[in-house]
Design an enzyme around this catalytic site. Structure first.
Site, short mmCIF file in Angstrom:
data_model
loop_
_atom_site.label_atom_id
_atom_site.label_comp_id
_atom_site.label_asym_id
_atom_site.label_seq_id
_atom_site.Cartn_x
_atom_site.Cartn_y
_atom_site.Cartn_z
N HIS A 13 2.86 0.95 -7.05
CA HIS A 13 2.15 0.39 -7.97
C HIS A 13 2.20 1.19 -9.16
O HIS A 13 2.42 2.18 -9.39
CB HIS A 13 0.78 0.29 -7.72
CG HIS A 13 -0.04 1.39 -7.30
ND1 HIS A 13 0.14 2.06 -6.28
CD2 HIS A 13 -0.83 2.02 -8.24
CE1 HIS A 13 -0.55 3.19 -6.24
NE2 HIS A 13 -0.84 3.31 -7.23
N TYR A 60 2.47 6.18 -1.50
CA TYR A 60 2.10 7.38 -1.38
C TYR A 60 0.93 7.44 -0.13
O TYR A 60 0.13 6.44 -0.25
CB TYR A 60 1.50 8.33 -2.63
CG TYR A 60 0.43 7.78 -3.51
CD1 TYR A 60 -1.08 7.68 -3.27
CD2 TYR A 60 0.92 7.06 -4.61
CE1 TYR A 60 -1.78 7.16 -3.94
CE2 TYR A 60 0.15 6.38 -5.41
CZ TYR A 60 -1.37 6.51 -5.16
OH TYR A 60 -2.32 5.82 -5.92
N ARG A 86 -0.49 3.87 -0.09
CA ARG A 86 -0.78 2.82 -1.20
C ARG A 86 0.56 2.19 -1.13
O ARG A 86 1.62 2.73 -1.40
CB ARG A 86 -1.21 3.63 -2.51
CG ARG A 86 -2.42 4.11 -2.70
CD ARG A 86 -3.62 2.94 -2.46
NE ARG A 86 -3.41 1.68 -2.71
CZ ARG A 86 -3.45 1.20 -4.35
NH1 ARG A 86 -3.47 2.22 -5.06
NH2 ARG A 86 -3.33 0.04 -4.52
N HIS A 132 -0.09 1.60 -12.61
CA HIS A 132 -1.55 1.33 -13.16
C HIS A 132 -1.51 0.79 -14.61
O HIS A 132 -0.42 1.48 -15.29
CB HIS A 132 -2.52 2.66 -13.19
CG HIS A 132 -2.62 3.14 -11.78
ND1 HIS A 132 -3.77 2.78 -11.06
CD2 HIS A 132 -2.24 4.04 -11.08
CE1 HIS A 132 -3.69 3.46 -9.96
NE2 HIS A 132 -2.60 4.19 -9.79
N TYR A 136 1.88 12.31 -8.02
CA TYR A 136 1.34 12.40 -9.58
C TYR A 136 1.30 13.73 -9.75
O TYR A 136 1.03 14.62 -8.96
CB TYR A 136 0.00 11.78 -9.57
CG TYR A 136 -0.06 10.28 -9.29
CD1 TYR A 136 0.01 9.55 -10.45
CD2 TYR A 136 -0.73 9.62 -8.17
CE1 TYR A 136 -0.29 7.99 -10.48
CE2 TYR A 136 -0.78 8.18 -7.98
CZ TYR A 136 -0.61 7.42 -9.23
OH TYR A 136 -0.97 6.17 -9.11
FE LIG Z 1 -2.25 5.10 -7.98
#
Ligand SMILES: [Fe+2]
Length: 233
Positions: free
Chosen positions: A156, A143, A153, A158, A104
């Site tokens: 995905h 990640y 994770r 959000h 991110y």
């Molecule tokens: Fe996330």
């Protein structure tokens, strides 16, 4: 659109403290919630953000300064529905996600994967009269996170959805089919009902991809009721 939201339907959501997901323990209220009855003000608005949607906000691959982002270009589309399978038009759908490497653009995310100067990772769109939405993006990478040793994770995206009122807001995550990380992810497994977990997983949609350009995933979002898409706590 019905204005009766049965509290039973909220059982689909994960419990507020879910010890396997460590930070929920610190974030959760320690006292019972005070239940506020729904009144007309909660049921009829206002919601906000729709007016800020600009042309191109639904194409996350178009926001780069020097070209397209790296990664697998995909289309994500579906419908926003109410508990009786009716479309929710004019719903504001906002998404944010990691880049193809699982990183991110955020100060807190410093794990050793590259940032992509051509990928911000945020987009938004308003559903049409059929409750339909569509995004163009790149498939996010998995990640690592610090929840437990070797915690990763699943890939995905959000989602935040504002329906016709604050009470029909939903914040959740869309997953990709067949992810091998599902059994190990406390956030995914905080939803105890397997059928409800399945509702967080998109389906591969070869028919609606674009040949020689992009694959496609389909994901319908149900805002309230017995088939509700689980909320992220
Ligand atoms: Fe996330």
């Amino acid at each position: 659109m019905t204005f009766v939201y049965p509290r039973e339907s909220t059982k689909v959501h994960p419990p507020r403290p879910f010890p396997d997901y460590k930070s929920t323990v610190r974030r959760s209220p320690t006292k019972p919630l005070v239940i506020m009855p729904h009144t007309r003000s909660e049921l009829t608005g206002p919601v906000y953000g729709h007016e800020a949607v600009q042309r191109g906000d639904d194409d996350l691959t178009s926001h780069g300064k020097s070209g397209e982002p790296l990664g697998e270009r995909i289309i994500v589309h579906g419908r926003v529905l109410d508990e009786d399978d009716r479309p929710v038009p004019s719903a504001l759908v906002e998404v944010w996600q990691a880049n193809a490497c699982g990183r991110y653009i955020h100060q807190v995310d410093q794990h050793p994967a590259p940032l992509d100067p051509n990928f911000v990772g945020a987009g938004r769109v308003v559903t049409d009269q059929n409750g339909y939405y569509k995004f163009i993006t790149v498939k996010p990478g998995p990640y690592p996170w610090g929840n437990h040793p070797n915690a990763w994770r699943p890939a995905h995206i959000h989602f935040s959805v504002f329906g016709h009122s604050f009470l029909s807001r939903l914040v959740t995550q869309m997953y990709f089919p067949g992810d091998p990380l599902f059994p190990f992810d406390p956030i995914f497994n905080a939803v105890s009902d397997p059928k409800a977990r399945d509702r967080m997983v998109s389906s591969f949609d070869l028919d609606h991809g674009v040949p020689d350009w992009a694959l496609c995933y389909r994901w319908d979002i149900v805002l309230r009721g017995r088939n509700q898409t689980p909320m992220e706590r």
